[in-house]
Structures are given as structure tokens and as C-alpha cells.
Motif scaffolding. Structure first.
Motif, PDB file in Angstrom:
ATOM      1  N   VAL A 299      36.883  38.812 122.487  1.00 42.33           N
ATOM      2  CA  VAL A 299      36.783  39.408 123.814  1.00 42.33           C
ATOM      3  C   VAL A 299      37.097  40.901 123.798  1.00 42.33           C
ATOM      4  N   ASP A 300      38.157  41.311 123.101  1.00 47.57           N
ATOM      5  CA  ASP A 300      38.546  42.727 123.110  1.00 47.57           C
ATOM      6  C   ASP A 300      37.453  43.620 122.542  1.00 47.57           C
ATOM      7  N   ALA A 301      36.789  43.157 121.489  1.00 48.09           N
ATOM      8  CA  ALA A 301      35.761  43.974 120.846  1.00 48.09           C
ATOM      9  C   ALA A 301      34.373  43.735 121.431  1.00 48.09           C
ATOM     10  N   GLY A 302      34.198  42.586 122.119  1.00 51.02           N
ATOM     11  CA  GLY A 302      32.884  42.259 122.633  1.00 51.02           C
ATOM     12  C   GLY A 302      31.882  41.996 121.528  1.00 51.02           C
ATOM     13  N   GLN A 303      32.344  41.378 120.430  1.00 50.85           N
ATOM     14  CA  GLN A 303      31.485  41.142 119.270  1.00 50.85           C
ATOM     15  C   GLN A 303      31.484  39.672 118.878  1.00 50.85           C
ATOM     16  N   VAL A 304      30.357  39.230 118.335  1.00 46.50           N
ATOM     17  CA  VAL A 304      30.251  37.869 117.823  1.00 46.50           C
ATOM     18  C   VAL A 304      30.988  37.778 116.490  1.00 46.50           C
ATOM     19  N   ILE A 305      31.890  36.804 116.368  1.00 51.28           N
ATOM     20  CA  ILE A 305      32.650  36.644 115.127  1.00 51.28           C
ATOM     21  C   ILE A 305      32.315  35.339 114.411  1.00 51.28           C
ATOM     22  N   MET A 306      31.572  34.449 115.093  1.00 46.85           N
ATOM     23  CA  MET A 306      31.268  33.165 114.476  1.00 46.85           C
ATOM     24  C   MET A 306      30.105  32.508 115.208  1.00 46.85           C
ATOM     25  N   ALA A 307      29.267  31.822 114.483  1.00 44.46           N
ATOM     26  CA  ALA A 307      28.201  31.004 115.063  1.00 44.46           C
ATOM     27  C   ALA A 307      28.485  29.553 114.713  1.00 44.46           C
ATOM     28  N   LEU A 308      28.508  28.691 115.720  1.00 44.04           N
ATOM     29  CA  LEU A 308      28.783  27.284 115.485  1.00 44.04           C
ATOM     30  C   LEU A 308      27.510  26.574 115.077  1.00 44.04           C
ATOM     31  N   GLY A 309      27.633  25.685 114.091  1.00 35.82           N
ATOM     32  CA  GLY A 309      26.484  24.922 113.648  1.00 35.82           C
ATOM     33  C   GLY A 309      26.020  23.984 114.737  1.00 35.82           C
ATOM     34  N   ASN A 310      24.724  23.850 114.889  1.00 33.73           N
ATOM     35  CA  ASN A 310      24.189  23.023 115.950  1.00 33.73           C
ATOM     36  C   ASN A 310      22.931  22.303 115.459  1.00 33.73           C
TER      37      ASN A 310
END
Length: 410
Positions: A299-310
Motif C-alpha cells: 500500500v505505501d509504495a502502490g506497487q505489486v509485490i506478488m501475483a497469486l496463482g490461479n
């Protein structure tokens, strides 16, 4: 090693299973099968159950599937009078509410499945449901653009009523298009809610008077909104594939705020974002898109840090659950597709599974299925025996009447 509470996020799909993920590690933990859930049709019911709206692909009839945390198949199929989509439940897990295609709100007592008298709240399908932060009010939105507010005690305590309007606290024309989500909670006053809509706006309302306080205009339609529990900020799910961030602080006296004051995070999903939830104490936000992607943001950086497998082709809803305990010493498994970390189990209604190995849990599941089948066979045999005795009684009565008539003739 002592157990520590974890947050779990669950995704549903109109095409596949419900999948549970660890909100911290992103590991897939379990899947729950058998439901084809529409938009907004997933809810956590207290600490014990998962509820999912289900539309039959063959008959198009509607029902609600109820799951335990430790079994991959629904243990209860709750019949409803019509197809339903949005769900919400009280935090104590005693009541589940479902929004119907007719515009009615249906209340269901859990876990018995007893259906309360439906409330015909709207003229078009119910599109979203929410419960106020103090859990005293049920708030429904509809495709007709209206919002209806009803005291929950009125719904669960009313055995019958002649005038629906007597139960309704507020009814107001909120949006020019379908209401997609309603939230209340941290960051808002107890008497305020936020609604969002396909008309590209989010609106702040006072529940005390049913009056509009503020309108925010977005560059796209909005399907969901989440509140930051630690900062005066909110995040919305945009049909343009973006997560948009806004402030709860009103810097001007203007009732209408344009999108220039918003921040749009990048990258974008390739499809519309259907839901966003805050996890890990507000440190992370998770967004889910109808294209099947699920991303974890810092949230603080507004960046994606992980993608969940789906494994699903599309996603219809995303919700978060708390009150889950995990430990490396404990096992957790699901038949037909146990997932990955192998170190998490779900605690439900005091059922202590902490020290049970996976094999033992699966044996319990099989034993329960056998017991259910035996019970059904016993009921069938009892019904057959009753029918036979009823037929025998009829024959005895006929003979008795015939004998009585013969005696009278003599």
C-alpha cells in the motif's frame, strides 16, 4: 511451535472452485468445489462457514452452498425461492442475507437453513448487500439505482407484515445506474456509508438522514471499494483494470470531486477489477480481476509485490477471512487437490484439528459421508415401512367395515 492467527483470502468463479490463499505468503491452501458463483456471491459466515451463491448450469435455479473450513465439498445446500447473487452475513454467523433477482432480500438462519420471510425491497435485482459497522442495519443496493436500509432486528423478528415500508428505515435514489457495492467501517463515522456504481461515481451518505454528503466522479465504472484501517484512504476497483486510490479527507467544500484528485496505481489488470480487499493490518491490498489475475500490492509504495496463482479463467468475487490458525506442526489437506504449503488448517466452531494428521482428517471426512449415506438409507427404509403399515391399516379398516355391514344384515 505455537499457532498464530492468519488471514485467508478466497476467490470464487462462475467457472470453477473457490480457492483459499494465505494472505501473507500467497500460498494456495485449499479449494472448495461444486459452486458456480456469480458476482458478489461469496461470504464469510462467522468463524465457521463459507457461503457461496450457486446458479445451476442445467436448470438455472438458485441455491446457497455452505462449506466447513475443513471439507472441500458443501455440507449444506440452502434452497432459496429464486436465484440469488450478493451475500452478506452477521459476524456471529447466525444470519445470512441474499439478494434475489426479483429485488427481494432473503434472510437465512445458519446453520439450520430456515428461510425468513423475504423483503421485497427493490423493483430490480439486488446487486449488493452490506451490514453496517455496528451490525444493526442491513443495507441493500439494486440495479434500479436505489439503496434501502432496514434494521436487522426487524427482518429476523418479523413473522409477517402487511406494509413493507414499515420495516424500511431509509429508501433513496442513490445512483443513475446499478449500485455495485456498499461499505461502512474504519475511517468513516458510524453513521456513514460509501456506495459505488456503474454510473462512474462513489457517493458518501449519512445513514441518520439518508442524505448525500459527497460525490466522487471516476473515469470508469466502479465495482468495489475498500477502506484503509490505518489511514484516511480508500481504494476502488475500476472497470479499466486499475486500482484507484482516494482520500477520505475533504479538502474543499465542493460536494462533487473530479477524478483529478485520485491516484491510479500501475500496472493495470488486463480485465476489469471485480474486488479489492485490505489485509495484513492495512499494509497490503489484494485486487482480483475478471481476467483471472490476483495481485498483492504494497500500500505505501502502490506497487505489486506478488501475483497469486490461479487456475480459473475468471473471478467473480474476492473476500478475506480472519481467525485462522497456522502452524508448521499441523497438517491440512483437501481431497481432490490438496494445496501446497501443508502447514495450515482452519479452526471452526471449536473443532480442534490442530494435532490431527492429514490421513486422519480425510478418514473423518469419509466417515461422515458414509454416515450421511447410512442415514439416508435408514430414512428410505422407514418411509417404506410406514407406507406398508398404512396400506395394511387401510385393508384392516376395510375388512372391519365389511364385517360390520354383514352383522347388521344378519
Amino acid at each position: 511451535m505455537s499457532s498464530s492467527p492468519h488471514e485467508i483470502v478466497l476467490t470464487s468463479s462462475p467457472d470453477g472452485p473457490i480457492i483459499a490463499y494465505d494472505a501473507s505468503s500467497g500460498a494456495a491452501l485449499a479449494q472448495f468445489t461444486g459452486s458456480r458463483s456469480p458476482r458478489g456471491g461469496l461470504a464469510i459466515v462467522g468463524k465457521s462457514y463459507i457461503a457461496a451463491s450457486h446458479i445451476s448450469p442445467t436448470t438455472a435455479s438458485g441455491s446457497v452452498h455452505l462449506y466447513n473450513w475443513w471439507s472441500s465439498t458443501a455440507f449444506h445446500n440452502l434452497p432459496v425461492l429464486e436465484p440469488v447473487a450478493p451475500l452478506t452475513a452477521t459476524s456471529d454467523g447466525l444470519y445470512l442475507f441474499a439478494g434475489g433477482l426479483s429485488g427481494s432480500v432473503h434472510g437465512i438462519s445458519i446453520p439450520s437453513g430456515d428461510v425468513l420471510k423475504p423483503l421485497p425491497a427493490h423493483s430490480k435485482p439486488v446487486s449488493c448487500l452490506a451490514i453496517s459497522d455496528d451490525e444493526s442495519l442491513l443495507i441493500s443496493g439494486s440495479d434500479d439505482g436505489t439503496i434501502v436500509v432496514v434494521p436487522i432486528f426487524q427482518l429476523v423478528g418479523a413473522s409477517g407484515y402487511d406494509n413493507v415500508e414499515e420495516l424500511i428505515l431509509h429508501r433513496f435514489a442513490a445512483h443513475s445506474d446499478s449500485v455495485t457495492a456498499i461499505v461502512s467501517g474504519t475511517g468513516l463515522c458510524n453513521s456513514q456509508i460509501i456506495s459505488c456504481s456503474l454510473d462512474c461515481t462513489c457517493k458518501f451518505w449519512s445513514l441518520l438522514r439518508g442524505t448525500l454528503l459527497r460525490t466522487i466522479v471516476f473515469p470508469c465504472t466502479i465495482s468495489w471499494v475498500a477502506l484503509n484501517p490505518t489511514e484516511p484512504e480508500f481504494y476502488v476497483a475500476g472497470s479499466d483494470g486499475s486500482v484507484h486510490k482516494g482520500s477520505l479527507k475533504v479538502g474543499t467544500r465542493q460536494l462533487v470531486t473530479q477524478g483529478s484528485e485520485l491516484i491510479s496505481w500501475t500496472p493495470k489488470h488486463s480485465g476489469a477489477v471485480v474486488s479489492v480487499v485490505m489485509v495484513n493490518g492495512g499494509r497490503n491490498l489484494i485486487s482480483a480481476s475478471e481476467d483471472g489475475s490476483v495481485w498483492v500490492w504494497e500500500v505505501d509504495a502502490g506497487q505489486v509485490i506478488m501475483a497469486l496463482g490461479n487456475e480459473m479463467g475468471s473471478i467473480s468475487d474476492l473476500v478475506a477471512a480472519t481467525g485462522i490458525n497456522c502452524s508448521k506442526a499441523n497438517g491440512f489437506g483437501m481431497r481432490n487437490g490438496a494445496y501446497g504449503s501443508g502447514n495450515c488448517h482452519f479452526r471452526s466452531s471449536g473443532k480442534e484439528l490442530m494435532n490431527m494428521p492429514i490421513k486422519k482428517i480425510l478418514e473423518m471426512e469419509d466417515a461422515l459421508k458414509v454416515a450421511a449415506n447410512d442415514r439416508n438409507r435408514a430414512i428410505d427404509m422407514l418411509e417404506s415401512a410406514i407406507a406398508m403399515y398404512e396400506r395394511l391399516l387401510e385393508l384392516i379398516l376395510k375388512e372391519a367395515k365389511r364385517g360390520s355391514r354383514n352383522n347388521e344384515q344378519w
